[in-house]
Write a protein that holds these residues in place. Structure first.
Motif, PDB file in Angstrom:
ATOM      1  N   LYS A   8      25.699  38.335  36.313  1.00 28.67           N
ATOM      2  CA  LYS A   8      26.091  39.718  36.549  1.00 28.67           C
ATOM      3  C   LYS A   8      26.853  39.840  37.858  1.00 28.67           C
ATOM      4  CE  LYS A   8      24.156  44.349  36.784  1.00 28.67           C
ATOM      5  NZ  LYS A   8      22.945  45.156  36.752  1.00 28.67           N
ATOM      6  N   ARG A   9      27.865  40.687  37.848  1.00 27.08           N
ATOM      7  CA  ARG A   9      28.655  40.991  39.043  1.00 27.08           C
ATOM      8  C   ARG A   9      28.006  42.181  39.735  1.00 27.08           C
ATOM      9  NH1 ARG A   9      33.513  44.455  39.631  1.00 27.08           N
ATOM     10  NH2 ARG A   9      34.736  43.629  41.355  1.00 27.08           N
ATOM     11  N   VAL A  10      27.616  41.988  40.992  1.00 25.33           N
ATOM     12  CA  VAL A  10      26.936  43.037  41.746  1.00 25.33           C
ATOM     13  C   VAL A  10      27.561  43.157  43.141  1.00 25.33           C
ATOM     14  CG1 VAL A  10      24.723  42.740  40.555  1.00 25.33           C
ATOM     15  CG2 VAL A  10      25.191  41.418  42.604  1.00 25.33           C
ATOM     16  N   VAL A  11      27.182  44.204  43.843  1.00 24.35           N
ATOM     17  CA  VAL A  11      27.605  44.365  45.231  1.00 24.35           C
ATOM     18  C   VAL A  11      26.983  43.231  46.033  1.00 24.35           C
ATOM     19  CG1 VAL A  11      27.475  45.860  47.260  1.00 24.35           C
ATOM     20  CG2 VAL A  11      27.781  46.870  44.996  1.00 24.35           C
ATOM     21  N   ASP A  12      27.770  42.596  46.888  1.00 23.38           N
ATOM     22  CA  ASP A  12      27.282  41.473  47.689  1.00 23.38           C
ATOM     23  C   ASP A  12      26.042  41.884  48.477  1.00 23.38           C
ATOM     24  OD1 ASP A  12      28.225  38.658  48.640  1.00 23.38           O
ATOM     25  OD2 ASP A  12      27.579  39.721  50.451  1.00 23.38           O
ATOM     26  N   TYR A  13      25.080  40.972  48.572  1.00 26.80           N
ATOM     27  CA  TYR A  13      23.810  41.313  49.207  1.00 26.80           C
ATOM     28  C   TYR A  13      23.943  41.544  50.720  1.00 26.80           C
ATOM     29  CZ  TYR A  13      23.672  36.357  50.494  1.00 26.80           C
ATOM     30  OH  TYR A  13      23.960  35.125  51.004  1.00 26.80           O
ATOM     31  N   ASN A  14      25.049  41.139  51.330  1.00 26.15           N
ATOM     32  CA  ASN A  14      25.266  41.371  52.764  1.00 26.15           C
ATOM     33  C   ASN A  14      25.912  42.720  53.063  1.00 26.15           C
ATOM     34  OD1 ASN A  14      24.251  38.894  53.721  1.00 26.15           O
ATOM     35  ND2 ASN A  14      26.143  37.889  53.134  1.00 26.15           N
ATOM     36  N   CYS A  63      29.297  40.306  30.975  1.00 21.69           N
ATOM     37  CA  CYS A  63      29.779  41.483  30.251  1.00 21.69           C
ATOM     38  C   CYS A  63      30.288  42.487  31.272  1.00 21.69           C
ATOM     39  CB  CYS A  63      28.651  42.127  29.455  1.00 21.69           C
ATOM     40  SG  CYS A  63      27.767  41.018  28.358  1.00 21.69           S
ATOM     41  N   GLY A  64      31.471  43.031  31.027  1.00 19.30           N
ATOM     42  CA  GLY A  64      31.983  44.048  31.934  1.00 19.30           C
ATOM     43  C   GLY A  64      33.481  44.058  32.042  1.00 19.30           C
ATOM     44  N   VAL A  65      33.947  44.531  33.185  1.00 19.87           N
ATOM     45  CA  VAL A  65      35.376  44.709  33.425  1.00 19.87           C
ATOM     46  C   VAL A  65      36.047  43.362  33.719  1.00 19.87           C
ATOM     47  CG1 VAL A  65      35.130  47.091  34.232  1.00 19.87           C
ATOM     48  CG2 VAL A  65      34.922  45.216  35.857  1.00 19.87           C
ATOM     49  N   THR A  66      37.366  43.373  33.791  1.00 14.76           N
ATOM     50  CA  THR A  66      38.148  42.156  34.004  1.00 14.76           C
ATOM     51  C   THR A  66      37.772  41.442  35.295  1.00 14.76           C
ATOM     52  OG1 THR A  66      39.956  43.235  32.835  1.00 14.76           O
ATOM     53  CG2 THR A  66      40.505  41.267  34.088  1.00 14.76           C
ATOM     54  N   GLN A  67      37.361  42.190  36.320  1.00 17.46           N
ATOM     55  CA  GLN A  67      37.026  41.584  37.605  1.00 17.46           C
ATOM     56  C   GLN A  67      35.790  40.678  37.509  1.00 17.46           C
ATOM     57  OE1 GLN A  67      37.715  44.803  37.215  1.00 17.46           O
ATOM     58  NE2 GLN A  67      39.509  45.177  38.481  1.00 17.46           N
ATOM     59  N   CYS A  68      35.051  40.723  36.419  1.00 19.34           N
ATOM     60  CA  CYS A  68      33.900  39.831  36.228  1.00 19.34           C
ATOM     61  C   CYS A  68      34.350  38.376  36.130  1.00 19.34           C
ATOM     62  CB  CYS A  68      33.119  40.222  34.977  1.00 19.34           C
ATOM     63  SG  CYS A  68      32.224  41.764  35.150  1.00 19.34           S
ATOM     64  N   GLN A  69      35.646  38.153  35.953  1.00 17.03           N
ATOM     65  CA  GLN A  69      36.165  36.782  35.917  1.00 17.03           C
ATOM     66  C   GLN A  69      35.872  36.052  37.219  1.00 17.03           C
ATOM     67  OE1 GLN A  69      40.343  37.005  35.065  1.00 17.03           O
ATOM     68  NE2 GLN A  69      40.029  37.655  32.952  1.00 17.03           N
ATOM     69  N   GLU A  70      35.875  36.782  38.336  1.00 19.18           N
ATOM     70  CA  GLU A  70      35.554  36.167  39.627  1.00 19.18           C
ATOM     71  C   GLU A  70      34.142  35.588  39.610  1.00 19.18           C
ATOM     72  OE1 GLU A  70      35.978  39.265  42.507  1.00 19.18           O
ATOM     73  OE2 GLU A  70      37.992  39.765  41.825  1.00 19.18           O
ATOM     74  N   THR A  71      33.216  36.320  39.037  1.00 16.35           N
ATOM     75  CA  THR A  71      31.825  35.867  38.943  1.00 16.35           C
ATOM     76  C   THR A  71      31.740  34.636  38.057  1.00 16.35           C
ATOM     77  OG1 THR A  71      31.108  38.152  39.200  1.00 16.35           O
ATOM     78  CG2 THR A  71      29.486  36.594  38.364  1.00 16.35           C
ATOM     79  N   LEU A  72      32.480  34.646  36.960  1.00 21.53           N
ATOM     80  CA  LEU A  72      32.473  33.492  36.067  1.00 21.53           C
ATOM     81  C   LEU A  72      33.118  32.277  36.727  1.00 21.53           C
ATOM     82  CD1 LEU A  72      33.274  35.279  32.708  1.00 21.53           C
ATOM     83  CD2 LEU A  72      31.096  34.291  33.424  1.00 21.53           C
ATOM     84  N   ARG A  73      34.141  32.497  37.544  1.00 18.46           N
ATOM     85  CA  ARG A  73      34.750  31.381  38.284  1.00 18.46           C
ATOM     86  C   ARG A  73      33.748  30.773  39.264  1.00 18.46           C
ATOM     87  NH1 ARG A  73      39.330  34.917  38.854  1.00 18.46           N
ATOM     88  NH2 ARG A  73      40.820  34.428  37.233  1.00 18.46           N
ATOM     89  N   THR A  74      32.923  31.620  39.860  1.00 21.03           N
ATOM     90  CA  THR A  74      31.874  31.123  40.754  1.00 21.03           C
ATOM     91  C   THR A  74      30.894  30.256  39.974  1.00 21.03           C
ATOM     92  OG1 THR A  74      32.066  33.113  42.114  1.00 21.03           O
ATOM     93  CG2 THR A  74      30.064  31.802  42.375  1.00 21.03           C
ATOM     94  N   VAL A  86      32.692  39.015  27.967  1.00 18.50           N
ATOM     95  CA  VAL A  86      32.721  40.095  26.985  1.00 18.50           C
ATOM     96  C   VAL A  86      33.298  41.278  27.741  1.00 18.50           C
ATOM     97  CG1 VAL A  86      31.379  41.537  25.431  1.00 18.50           C
ATOM     98  CG2 VAL A  86      30.670  39.175  25.852  1.00 18.50           C
ATOM     99  N   GLU A  87      34.599  41.491  27.550  1.00 20.96           N
ATOM    100  CA  GLU A  87      35.321  42.469  28.362  1.00 20.96           C
ATOM    101  C   GLU A  87      35.219  43.861  27.765  1.00 20.96           C
ATOM    102  OE1 GLU A  87      39.726  42.966  30.373  1.00 20.96           O
ATOM    103  OE2 GLU A  87      39.209  41.146  29.297  1.00 20.96           O
ATOM    104  N   THR A  88      34.850  44.822  28.598  1.00 20.51           N
ATOM    105  CA  THR A  88      34.791  46.218  28.206  1.00 20.51           C
ATOM    106  C   THR A  88      34.993  47.074  29.446  1.00 20.51           C
ATOM    107  OG1 THR A  88      33.445  47.959  27.213  1.00 20.51           O
ATOM    108  CG2 THR A  88      32.266  46.249  28.405  1.00 20.51           C
ATOM    109  N   SER A  89      35.628  48.208  29.268  1.00 23.95           N
ATOM    110  CA  SER A  89      35.827  49.116  30.395  1.00 23.95           C
ATOM    111  C   SER A  89      34.762  50.204  30.424  1.00 23.95           C
ATOM    112  CB  SER A  89      37.214  49.756  30.320  1.00 23.95           C
ATOM    113  OG  SER A  89      37.331  50.482  29.108  1.00 23.95           O
TER     114      SER A  89
END
Length: 117
Positions: A8-14, A63-74, A86-89
């Motif tokens: 899941k893509r979330v706000v950074d914990y810092n 699952c989520g917006v296109t920016q979730c690709q960053e999380t998947l790259r990580t 699974v892209e959805t707006s």
């Protein structure tokens, strides 16, 4: 054995979370996002299983917006073999995410699913 790990893509914990002025939600403008730390631990454990010879493939899914690709790259950088988005707006509620993950599990047919907290 194929291992599936939802991330899941979330706000950074810092980052200090700010509430919108109208109090309708969290202000995400110009906020650093990252992978949920518990999902990161799940990816690391799946990679350990693969390195030990127990698992053959590690698949990260988000699952989520296109920016979730960053999380998947990580997740790929940590050691996952493949990543699915699974892209959805639409704003996803927990039940909708669970149904999407269920559909991915049925399609991918993993023998193990490791979830974060």
């Amino acid at each position: 054995m194929k291992v599936l790990v939802p991330v899941k893509r979330v706000v950074d914990y810092n980052v200090k979370v700010r509430v919108k002025a109208d109090e309708s939600g969290v202000d995400l403008a110009n906020v650093k996002m990252s992978m949920n730390p518990f999902d990161e631990i799940a990816i690391e454990e799946a990679v350990r299983l693969r390195e030990a010879g127990v698992a053959t493939e590690v698949v990260a899914v988000s699952c989520g917006v296109t920016q979730c690709q960053e999380t998947l790259r990580t997740a790929l950088a940590i050691g996952a073999d493949r990543a699915l988005l699974v892209e959805t707006s639409a704003e996803l509620q927990p039940l909708a995410v669970a149904k999407l993950i269920k559909a991915v599990v049925e399609k991918e047919a993993p023998e193990l699913v490791i979830l974060g907290k």
